[in-house]
Design a protein around this motif. Sequence first.
Motif, PDB file in Angstrom:
ATOM      1  N   SER A  26       0.841  -1.196   0.000  1.00  0.00           N
ATOM      2  CA  SER A  26       0.000   0.000   0.000  1.00  0.00           C
ATOM      3  C   SER A  26       0.876   1.246   0.000  1.00  0.00           C
ATOM      4  N   ALA A  27       0.304   2.312  -0.500  1.00  0.00           N
ATOM      5  CA  ALA A  27       0.974   3.617  -0.491  1.00  0.00           C
ATOM      6  C   ALA A  27      -0.063   4.677  -0.148  1.00  0.00           C
ATOM      7  N   ALA A  28       0.322   5.552   0.748  1.00  0.00           N
ATOM      8  CA  ALA A  28      -0.569   6.649   1.127  1.00  0.00           C
ATOM      9  C   ALA A  28      -0.802   7.548  -0.087  1.00  0.00           C
ATOM     10  N   PRO A  29      -1.996   8.090  -0.231  1.00  0.00           N
ATOM     11  CA  PRO A  29      -2.253   9.002  -1.348  1.00  0.00           C
ATOM     12  C   PRO A  29      -1.497  10.313  -1.163  1.00  0.00           C
ATOM     13  N   GLY A  30      -1.146  10.936  -2.278  1.00  0.00           N
ATOM     14  CA  GLY A  30      -0.556  12.267  -2.248  1.00  0.00           C
ATOM     15  C   GLY A  30       0.902  12.339  -1.862  1.00  0.00           C
ATOM     16  N   PRO A  32       4.841  12.792  -2.306  1.00  0.00           N
ATOM     17  CA  PRO A  32       5.572  13.579  -3.303  1.00  0.00           C
ATOM     18  C   PRO A  32       6.346  12.675  -4.258  1.00  0.00           C
ATOM     19  N   PRO A  33       6.681  13.178  -5.427  1.00  0.00           N
ATOM     20  CA  PRO A  33       7.525  12.410  -6.342  1.00  0.00           C
ATOM     21  C   PRO A  33       8.880  12.132  -5.682  1.00  0.00           C
ATOM     22  N   LEU A  34       9.466  10.998  -6.009  1.00  0.00           N
ATOM     23  CA  LEU A  34      10.751  10.629  -5.415  1.00  0.00           C
ATOM     24  C   LEU A  34      11.911  11.184  -6.243  1.00  0.00           C
ATOM     25  N   ALA A  35      12.918  11.629  -5.542  1.00  0.00           N
ATOM     26  CA  ALA A  35      14.173  12.029  -6.179  1.00  0.00           C
ATOM     27  C   ALA A  35      15.211  11.030  -5.694  1.00  0.00           C
ATOM     28  N   ALA A  36      15.170   9.821  -6.259  1.00  0.00           N
ATOM     29  CA  ALA A  36      16.029   8.728  -5.796  1.00  0.00           C
ATOM     30  C   ALA A  36      16.310   7.792  -6.956  1.00  0.00           C
ATOM     31  N   ASP A  37      17.287   6.933  -6.775  1.00  0.00           N
ATOM     32  CA  ASP A  37      17.606   5.897  -7.749  1.00  0.00           C
ATOM     33  C   ASP A  37      16.592   4.766  -7.547  1.00  0.00           C
ATOM     34  N   ALA A  38      15.603   4.707  -8.410  1.00  0.00           N
ATOM     35  CA  ALA A  38      14.508   3.741  -8.250  1.00  0.00           C
ATOM     36  C   ALA A  38      15.010   2.312  -8.239  1.00  0.00           C
ATOM     37  N   ARG A  39      16.000   2.016  -9.035  1.00  0.00           N
ATOM     38  CA  ARG A  39      16.522   0.642  -9.101  1.00  0.00           C
ATOM     39  C   ARG A  39      17.148   0.228  -7.771  1.00  0.00           C
ATOM     40  N   ARG A  40      17.927   1.111  -7.174  1.00  0.00           N
ATOM     41  CA  ARG A  40      18.551   0.788  -5.882  1.00  0.00           C
ATOM     42  C   ARG A  40      17.518   0.730  -4.757  1.00  0.00           C
ATOM     43  N   LEU A  41      16.579   1.623  -4.807  1.00  0.00           N
ATOM     44  CA  LEU A  41      15.522   1.614  -3.804  1.00  0.00           C
ATOM     45  C   LEU A  41      14.698   0.336  -3.904  1.00  0.00           C
ATOM     46  N   LEU A  42      14.388  -0.082  -5.121  1.00  0.00           N
ATOM     47  CA  LEU A  42      13.655  -1.336  -5.314  1.00  0.00           C
ATOM     48  C   LEU A  42      14.476  -2.514  -4.812  1.00  0.00           C
ATOM     49  N   ARG A  43      15.772  -2.505  -5.039  1.00  0.00           N
ATOM     50  CA  ARG A  43      16.629  -3.585  -4.544  1.00  0.00           C
ATOM     51  C   ARG A  43      16.595  -3.640  -3.014  1.00  0.00           C
ATOM     52  N   ALA A  44      16.687  -2.495  -2.363  1.00  0.00           N
ATOM     53  CA  ALA A  44      16.656  -2.455  -0.901  1.00  0.00           C
ATOM     54  C   ALA A  44      15.307  -2.946  -0.371  1.00  0.00           C
ATOM     55  N   GLU A  67       4.625   5.745   3.131  1.00  0.00           N
ATOM     56  CA  GLU A  67       3.795   6.661   3.918  1.00  0.00           C
ATOM     57  C   GLU A  67       4.545   7.975   4.115  1.00  0.00           C
ATOM     58  N   PRO A  68       3.826   9.011   4.517  1.00  0.00           N
ATOM     59  CA  PRO A  68       4.490  10.295   4.749  1.00  0.00           C
ATOM     60  C   PRO A  68       5.512  10.184   5.877  1.00  0.00           C
ATOM     61  N   GLY A  69       6.665  10.784   5.663  1.00  0.00           N
ATOM     62  CA  GLY A  69       7.703  10.816   6.684  1.00  0.00           C
ATOM     63  C   GLY A  69       7.934  12.238   7.146  1.00  0.00           C
ATOM     64  N   ALA A  70       8.897  12.410   7.996  1.00  0.00           N
ATOM     65  CA  ALA A  70       9.222  13.730   8.544  1.00  0.00           C
ATOM     66  C   ALA A  70       9.726  14.669   7.450  1.00  0.00           C
ATOM     67  N   GLY A  71       9.383  15.914   7.562  1.00  0.00           N
ATOM     68  CA  GLY A  71       9.889  16.935   6.663  1.00  0.00           C
ATOM     69  C   GLY A  71       9.474  16.782   5.213  1.00  0.00           C
ATOM     70  N   GLY A  72       8.327  16.168   4.975  1.00  0.00           N
ATOM     71  CA  GLY A  72       7.840  16.003   3.616  1.00  0.00           C
ATOM     72  C   GLY A  72       8.466  14.838   2.868  1.00  0.00           C
ATOM     73  N   ALA A  73       9.241  14.024   3.557  1.00  0.00           N
ATOM     74  CA  ALA A  73       9.871  12.858   2.942  1.00  0.00           C
ATOM     75  C   ALA A  73       8.874  11.710   2.825  1.00  0.00           C
ATOM     76  N   THR A  74       9.258  10.706   2.093  1.00  0.00           N
ATOM     77  CA  THR A  74       8.475   9.472   2.015  1.00  0.00           C
ATOM     78  C   THR A  74       9.210   8.409   2.804  1.00  0.00           C
ATOM     79  N   ARG A  75       8.476   7.704   3.646  1.00  0.00           N
ATOM     80  CA  ARG A  75       9.054   6.633   4.457  1.00  0.00           C
ATOM     81  C   ARG A  75       8.547   5.300   3.922  1.00  0.00           C
TER      82      ARG A  75
END
Length: 88
Positions: A26-30, A32-44, A67-75
């Motif tokens: 599941s993913a919370a709605p809304g 923010p777009p990620l600024a990350a290496d999707a391939r590495r994040l998927l591997r982790a 889900e929403p994390g601190a400071g507008g990040a995604t956790r």
Amino acid sequence: AAALVAQAAALHATAARAAGLTLEASAAPGLPPLAADARRLLRALGNLVDNAVKFTPAGGRVAVRAEPGAGGATRFVVADTGRGIAAE
């Protein structure tokens, strides 16, 4: 974030079914777009889900979510009903 969560769960869906587990994504709605290496994040995420599937007893549940994390990040969270690791 939602696509990564879905991909991480899909990579391990067959193994989870074979182990008699419920695998939820599941993913919370809304988020923010990620600024990350999707391939590495998927591997982790995939490694964490794989570990949860391996060590959760049959009849258990594994959840992967964004889900929403601190400071507008995604956790990203991987949780299971397995025994866990002793504090010591």
